[in-house]
Design a protein around this motif. Structure first.
Motif, PDB file in Angstrom:
ATOM      1  N   ILE A  36       0.839  -1.202   0.000  1.00  0.00           N
ATOM      2  CA  ILE A  36       0.000   0.000   0.000  1.00  0.00           C
ATOM      3  C   ILE A  36       0.875   1.254   0.000  1.00  0.00           C
ATOM      4  N   VAL A  37       1.920   1.226   0.793  1.00  0.00           N
ATOM      5  CA  VAL A  37       2.836   2.366   0.847  1.00  0.00           C
ATOM      6  C   VAL A  37       3.446   2.619  -0.525  1.00  0.00           C
ATOM      7  N   ARG A  38       3.969   1.566  -1.159  1.00  0.00           N
ATOM      8  CA  ARG A  38       4.620   1.701  -2.468  1.00  0.00           C
ATOM      9  C   ARG A  38       3.662   2.145  -3.557  1.00  0.00           C
ATOM     10  N   SER A  39       2.471   1.574  -3.577  1.00  0.00           N
ATOM     11  CA  SER A  39       1.564   1.824  -4.701  1.00  0.00           C
ATOM     12  C   SER A  39       0.704   3.074  -4.536  1.00  0.00           C
ATOM     13  N   GLN A  40       0.394   3.459  -3.305  1.00  0.00           N
ATOM     14  CA  GLN A  40      -0.545   4.554  -3.116  1.00  0.00           C
ATOM     15  C   GLN A  40       0.024   5.761  -2.384  1.00  0.00           C
ATOM     16  N   LEU A  41       0.762   5.538  -1.313  1.00  0.00           N
ATOM     17  CA  LEU A  41       1.168   6.663  -0.472  1.00  0.00           C
ATOM     18  C   LEU A  41       2.423   7.379  -0.968  1.00  0.00           C
ATOM     19  N   LEU A  42       3.480   6.635  -1.238  1.00  0.00           N
ATOM     20  CA  LEU A  42       4.723   7.283  -1.654  1.00  0.00           C
ATOM     21  C   LEU A  42       4.614   8.025  -2.984  1.00  0.00           C
ATOM     22  N   PRO A  43       3.908   7.483  -3.986  1.00  0.00           N
ATOM     23  CA  PRO A  43       3.789   8.266  -5.221  1.00  0.00           C
ATOM     24  C   PRO A  43       3.103   9.625  -5.008  1.00  0.00           C
ATOM     25  N   ALA A  44       2.187   9.677  -4.079  1.00  0.00           N
ATOM     26  CA  ALA A  44       1.443  10.918  -3.852  1.00  0.00           C
ATOM     27  C   ALA A  44       2.158  11.879  -2.906  1.00  0.00           C
ATOM     28  N   PHE A  45       2.830  11.363  -1.871  1.00  0.00           N
ATOM     29  CA  PHE A  45       3.339  12.216  -0.799  1.00  0.00           C
ATOM     30  C   PHE A  45       4.817  12.037  -0.464  1.00  0.00           C
ATOM     31  N   GLY A  46       5.469  11.036  -1.035  1.00  0.00           N
ATOM     32  CA  GLY A  46       6.794  10.614  -0.609  1.00  0.00           C
ATOM     33  C   GLY A  46       7.819  11.699  -0.385  1.00  0.00           C
ATOM     34  N   GLU A  47       8.003  12.599  -1.313  1.00  0.00           N
ATOM     35  CA  GLU A  47       9.072  13.589  -1.209  1.00  0.00           C
ATOM     36  C   GLU A  47       8.649  14.870  -0.500  1.00  0.00           C
ATOM     37  N   LEU A  48       7.388  14.975  -0.143  1.00  0.00           N
ATOM     38  CA  LEU A  48       6.923  16.187   0.540  1.00  0.00           C
ATOM     39  C   LEU A  48       7.412  16.227   1.978  1.00  0.00           C
ATOM     40  N   PRO A  49       7.775  17.428   2.452  1.00  0.00           N
ATOM     41  CA  PRO A  49       8.028  17.546   3.887  1.00  0.00           C
ATOM     42  C   PRO A  49       6.761  17.156   4.639  1.00  0.00           C
ATOM     43  N   LEU A  50       6.920  16.517   5.751  1.00  0.00           N
ATOM     44  CA  LEU A  50       5.784  16.004   6.513  1.00  0.00           C
ATOM     45  C   LEU A  50       4.748  17.086   6.810  1.00  0.00           C
TER      46      LEU A  50
END
Length: 99
Positions: A36-50
């Motif tokens: 879920i992290v690889r397919s949905q979360l990181l593509p959308a938010f990965g490089e953003l500051p928290l």
């Protein structure tokens, strides 16, 4: 607002470490979380500051998802866990209850 200097990807890596090692989740559970992290979360938010992952941004992302409601809910539950862990580890001051 406290600036942590942490990206969403950093917080996610810490959360995955936490659930695998500290919480001793089964390998199959951790693998599901990682997918879920690889397919949905990181593509959308990965490089953003928290601190830049806001409730409004999350709502926009949820609205754009094509997955079934159950998949969206699972991703949202994981995000909540990631932010809860970030609060403990880095003192993140975000309205996590809205995530």
């Amino acid at each position: 607002m406290v600036r942590t200097g942490v990206t969403f990807a950093d917080a996610t890596a810490e959360w995955l470490r936490y659930v695998e090692h500290d919480r001793a989740r089964k390998p199959s559970t951790v693998a599901g979380y990682q997918a879920i992290v690889r397919s949905q979360l990181l593509p959308a938010f990965g490089e953003l500051p928290l601190e830049e992952v806001t409730p409004a941004l999350i709502e926009q992302w949820l609205g754009s998802m094509k997955q079934a409601a159950s998949s969206r809910i699972k991703a949202l539950v994981l995000m909540h866990g990631i932010f809860q862990r970030a609060k403990k580890v880095w003192g993140l001051q975000m309205p996590v209850s809205t995530v």
